[in-house]
Design a protein around this motif. Structure first.
Motif, PDB file in Angstrom:
ATOM      1  N   MET A   1      20.649 -24.084   9.273  1.00  0.00           N
ATOM      2  CA  MET A   1      19.464 -23.435   8.703  1.00  0.00           C
ATOM      3  C   MET A   1      18.416 -23.223   9.792  1.00  0.00           C
ATOM      4  O   MET A   1      17.786 -22.176   9.877  1.00  0.00           O
ATOM      5  CB  MET A   1      18.861 -24.290   7.591  1.00  0.00           C
ATOM      6  N   SER A   2      18.253 -24.235  10.610  1.00  0.00           N
ATOM      7  CA  SER A   2      17.258 -24.138  11.666  1.00  0.00           C
ATOM      8  C   SER A   2      17.632 -23.048  12.659  1.00  0.00           C
ATOM      9  O   SER A   2      16.776 -22.311  13.161  1.00  0.00           O
ATOM     10  CB  SER A   2      17.139 -25.489  12.380  1.00  0.00           C
ATOM     11  N   ARG A   3      18.917 -22.936  12.943  1.00  0.00           N
ATOM     12  CA  ARG A   3      19.389 -21.901  13.866  1.00  0.00           C
ATOM     13  C   ARG A   3      19.033 -20.514  13.333  1.00  0.00           C
ATOM     14  O   ARG A   3      18.664 -19.619  14.087  1.00  0.00           O
ATOM     15  CB  ARG A   3      20.901 -22.027  14.070  1.00  0.00           C
ATOM     16  N   GLU A   4      19.130 -20.382  12.037  1.00  0.00           N
ATOM     17  CA  GLU A   4      18.761 -19.110  11.416  1.00  0.00           C
ATOM     18  C   GLU A   4      17.274 -18.833  11.619  1.00  0.00           C
ATOM     19  O   GLU A   4      16.868 -17.703  11.902  1.00  0.00           O
ATOM     20  CB  GLU A   4      19.093 -19.172   9.919  1.00  0.00           C
ATOM     21  N   ILE A   5      16.457 -19.865  11.511  1.00  0.00           N
ATOM     22  CA  ILE A   5      15.017 -19.700  11.742  1.00  0.00           C
ATOM     23  C   ILE A   5      14.756 -19.280  13.184  1.00  0.00           C
ATOM     24  O   ILE A   5      13.954 -18.385  13.459  1.00  0.00           O
ATOM     25  CB  ILE A   5      14.265 -21.009  11.401  1.00  0.00           C
ATOM     26  N   VAL A   6      15.467 -19.892  14.103  1.00  0.00           N
ATOM     27  CA  VAL A   6      15.296 -19.554  15.516  1.00  0.00           C
ATOM     28  C   VAL A   6      15.753 -18.120  15.784  1.00  0.00           C
ATOM     29  O   VAL A   6      15.103 -17.365  16.509  1.00  0.00           O
ATOM     30  CB  VAL A   6      16.066 -20.538  16.420  1.00  0.00           C
TER      31      VAL A   6
ATOM     32  N   LEU B   1      10.318 -26.859  12.006  1.00  0.00           N
ATOM     33  CA  LEU B   1      11.678 -26.681  11.487  1.00  0.00           C
ATOM     34  C   LEU B   1      12.603 -25.983  12.479  1.00  0.00           C
ATOM     35  O   LEU B   1      13.809 -26.192  12.467  1.00  0.00           O
ATOM     36  CB  LEU B   1      11.628 -25.880  10.179  1.00  0.00           C
ATOM     37  N   ASP B   2      12.015 -25.149  13.338  1.00  0.00           N
ATOM     38  CA  ASP B   2      12.813 -24.441  14.332  1.00  0.00           C
ATOM     39  C   ASP B   2      13.513 -25.406  15.290  1.00  0.00           C
ATOM     40  O   ASP B   2      14.538 -25.090  15.880  1.00  0.00           O
ATOM     41  CB  ASP B   2      11.916 -23.514  15.145  1.00  0.00           C
TER      42      ASP B   2
ATOM     43  N   ILE C   1      15.007 -28.207  14.826  1.00  0.00           N
ATOM     44  CA  ILE C   1      16.146 -28.981  14.349  1.00  0.00           C
ATOM     45  C   ILE C   1      17.455 -28.493  14.960  1.00  0.00           C
ATOM     46  O   ILE C   1      18.337 -29.277  15.259  1.00  0.00           O
ATOM     47  CB  ILE C   1      16.207 -28.923  12.799  1.00  0.00           C
ATOM     48  N   SER C   2      17.525 -27.197  15.199  1.00  0.00           N
ATOM     49  CA  SER C   2      18.805 -26.633  15.641  1.00  0.00           C
ATOM     50  C   SER C   2      19.253 -27.173  16.988  1.00  0.00           C
ATOM     51  O   SER C   2      20.430 -27.413  17.194  1.00  0.00           O
ATOM     52  CB  SER C   2      18.753 -25.111  15.647  1.00  0.00           C
TER      53      SER C   2
ATOM     54  N   THR D   1      11.404 -24.662  19.932  1.00  0.00           N
ATOM     55  CA  THR D   1      11.686 -23.331  20.472  1.00  0.00           C
ATOM     56  C   THR D   1      10.424 -22.489  20.511  1.00  0.00           C
ATOM     57  O   THR D   1      10.487 -21.296  20.786  1.00  0.00           O
ATOM     58  CB  THR D   1      12.745 -22.615  19.617  1.00  0.00           C
TER      59      THR D   1
ATOM     60  N   MET E   1      13.190 -25.145   4.173  1.00  0.00           N
ATOM     61  CA  MET E   1      13.805 -24.433   5.297  1.00  0.00           C
ATOM     62  C   MET E   1      14.161 -23.012   4.885  1.00  0.00           C
ATOM     63  O   MET E   1      13.953 -22.058   5.623  1.00  0.00           O
ATOM     64  CB  MET E   1      15.068 -25.147   5.767  1.00  0.00           C
TER      65      MET E   1
ATOM     66  N   GLU F   1      11.266 -20.724   4.760  1.00  0.00           N
ATOM     67  CA  GLU F   1      10.905 -20.261   6.094  1.00  0.00           C
ATOM     68  C   GLU F   1      11.768 -19.059   6.500  1.00  0.00           C
ATOM     69  O   GLU F   1      11.277 -18.093   7.083  1.00  0.00           O
ATOM     70  CB  GLU F   1      11.080 -21.407   7.096  1.00  0.00           C
ATOM     71  N   ILE F   2      13.041 -19.112   6.158  1.00  0.00           N
ATOM     72  CA  ILE F   2      13.928 -17.988   6.465  1.00  0.00           C
ATOM     73  C   ILE F   2      13.482 -16.743   5.705  1.00  0.00           C
ATOM     74  O   ILE F   2      13.442 -15.649   6.255  1.00  0.00           O
ATOM     75  CB  ILE F   2      15.395 -18.347   6.126  1.00  0.00           C
TER      76      ILE F   2
ATOM     77  N   ASP G   1      10.417 -15.295   7.245  1.00  0.00           N
ATOM     78  CA  ASP G   1      10.750 -14.576   8.464  1.00  0.00           C
ATOM     79  C   ASP G   1      11.331 -13.201   8.147  1.00  0.00           C
ATOM     80  O   ASP G   1      11.033 -12.224   8.830  1.00  0.00           O
ATOM     81  CB  ASP G   1      11.741 -15.384   9.300  1.00  0.00           C
TER      82      ASP G   1
END
Lengths: 247, 247
Positions: free
Chosen positions: A146-151, B100-101, B103-104, B109, B146, B149-150, B153
Motif C-alpha cells: 500500500m505504501s509503495r502505491e502511495i510513493v 505513510l509513504d 513504510i514501503s 520518501t 492508507m 491516502e491513495i 493522491d
DNA sequence: CGCGCTGTTGAAACTTGTCAAAGTTTGTGG
DNA sequence: CCACAAACTTTGACAAGTTTCAACAGCGCG
C-alpha cells in the motif's frame, strides 16, 4: 461469479499455478513464507479470473470484494468526470496488485479495464485481512504494498506537477522499460498496450502532444517508433531527460 | 530525541490529552474502541513532539521510526529534485496522519516541514503494526487510512492531469474549506498557512498564476483575498468551477 | 525603520492545446 | 482471406493558457 463454482474441479486442475508455484510470487508475496503459511495463502487466493480486452475488472462505485493480482495481461485504471473527461491513474502489469483504492470506502474509486486479454488472481479482501493478522510477514508485505502505491502516486504528482512534455514521456518510457526488464522482458524493446490518448491522459497531455514528442524523440535518435512498438536506441540519453529526485 | 526522555514526568502531566480523551480521536482512531483497547493505544502513542515553523518533521531518506498524527498546526510534504525544483505533495492539518509513504522502504520518501508551530503525536511504527494484529478494528482503520491516502493522491492526479488553473484553485480552496469545516472552523473564512509558491507547487502552477487567479476570483466576487486571509463570498459559484467526478 | 520575503501586475515568449485533414493500423463481416 | 469501416496516429497551422522576466508594492521581522 457462478462460473467459478460450477467448474471448480476443472479450475483446480488448471491451477497447478497456485501461489506456491507461481513464477510471480516474489513480486506478489513476501519472501520467506514457510510451506504451511504458503498453503494458507493458496487457500485464500481464489481461482483465476480471465477478462478480455476492453472488459472492466471493476467499476467506480461497486463494492470491494477482492483485490486482484495481475497474472498476465495489461490493464489501466482511470477516474471519469461527469463531463466525460477521463484521467488514467495507472497502468498495471503482471505481478502488480490492483484495488487498493477501494479499501477506504469499501467501494472502488476508479474503473479498471483490461487493455489486452488478462488473467488475474482474486484475493477476497476480508480473508486477506484475517490472514495478515496471523502471518506477520504477510502483514508487513501488505502494508509495504500500500505504501509503495502511495510513493508511486507521489512520483506521478511530481511528473504532472513539474515536468514538461518531453520529461514526462521520457519518464514514462523509462519506467515502462524498467518494469518490463524486472519481469524478464527486454528493456529496450516493447509493445505499448495503450493508445496515445491513454498515455496522454496518464501524463496530463493531449494525444497529439504525445505523438509529436514520440516523433521528436525518433528524429533525435532516442527511440524508434512503429506505431505501438517501441525500441529505445539511446537509453543513456533518454535517462538524461528524466529529472532525478534528490537523494 | 533525548528531550523526550529527560522530562518524561512533566510531559506525562501535560498529557491529559491521551488518545482516550483527545478531541481528535474520531479523526485519528477507529470508532468504538473499548476502554481496554484504547488504553493499549495510549500506551503506544508517544509523548507529543513539538516543532516550530520551518522545522523538518522528517527528511527524505531518513529511517522510518514513527508515523505522526497532527495535533495542531499545519505542515507540508514535498519531494525535491536534484536541480532544486520542489513539488509539494500535500498539506497536513490536525487529525491527519503523516509518514505513510515511508513504510514501503522503511525510509521517508519526502520531506515534511511545519508551516506553523505544530504539535504531533508520535506513533512508533513497529508497535503500531503489532497492535493492529491484536485489535482488528484498529487494523481496519489503519488500512483505510492508507487507502484514503491513495484515493486522495488519485484526486490530485486528476487535478494536475486534466484541470486548468482556475479549476485547480477552486478545487484547492473548496477542499481546504471542507477540511476546516469538518474540524469545526469556518468554511467561509480561513487563513492560508502556505505561500503562493507552495500552493503553486502543489497545484502544478507558478506562484504568479496562483496570484492572478486569486485576483480574478476576487474581481468576479467569488472570494475576498487579503494576502493570506481568504473569505469565500460565493460558495456555490466556487463549487461550480470544480469539475465533478462521475458517480 | 529598512531590509527581505512575499505578493501583485504587466508584457512578451513559449509550450501545449485545439481544430482539421490525411494517413495508417486493426478488427470484422462477408 | 479480403475489403471495408472504425479506431488510432501523424502532422500542420493557429489559438489559448501558462510561464517567464521584470518591476514594484506591501508586510513583517529584526
Amino acid at each position: 461469479m457462478p462460473r467459478r463454482h460450477s467448474s471448480r474441479r476443472i479450475d483446480l486442475a488448471q491451477i497447478k499455478t497456485a501461489c506456491s508455484t507461481c513464477s510471480l510470487h516474489e513480486l506478489c508475496l513476501p519472501a520467506g513464507l514457510d510451506a504451511r503459511d504458503m498453503e494458507r495463502v493458496d487457500g485464500v487466493v481464489k481461482l483465476r479470473r480471465r477478462i478480455k480486452r476492453g472488459e472492466y475488472l471493476y467499476r467506480t462505485g461497486t463494492k470491494l470484494d477482492a483485490l486482484f493480482a495481475v497474472r498476465s495481461g495489461f490493464l489501466k485504471s482511470c477516474v471519469v468526470y461527469e463531463d466525460g473527461r477521463e484521467q488514467v491513474t495507472g497502468f498495471h502489469m503482471m505481478g502488480e496488485v490492483v484495488g487498493l483504492d477501494a479499501i477506504s470506502q469499501e467501494r472502488h474509486t476508479c474503473d479498471t479495464i483490461a487493455l489486452e486479454d488478462s488473467e488475474l488472481c482474486e484475493i477476497p479482501y476480508a480473508r486477506l485481512e484475517d490472514l495478515t493478522r496471523d502471518i506477520p510477514s504477510l502483514q508487513r508485505h501488505f502494508h509495504r504494498m500500500m505504501s509503495r502505491e502511495i510513493v508511486r502516486d507521489q512520483g506521478v504528482m511530481l511528473l504532472l506537477g513539474s515536468m514538461r512534455a518531453e520529461e514526462r514521456l521520457a519518464t514514462f518510457l523509462t519506467n515502462l522499460s524498467q518494469r518490463f526488464a524486472s519481469r524478464g522482458y527486454s528493456a529496450q524493446e516493447f509493445h505499448l498496450r495503450m493508445t496515445r490518448e491513454e498515455i496522454g491522459s496518464y501524463l496530463g497531455l493531449t494525444l497529439e502532444t504525445v505523438s509529436r514528442v514520440f516523433s521528436r524523440f525518433q528524429e533525435d535518435g532516442l527511440i524508434e517508433v512503429h506505431s505501438k512498438h517501441i525500441r529505445i536506441t539511446d537509453v543513456a540519453r533518454l535517462r538524461g531527460l528524466v529529472a532525478q529526485q534528490a537523494p
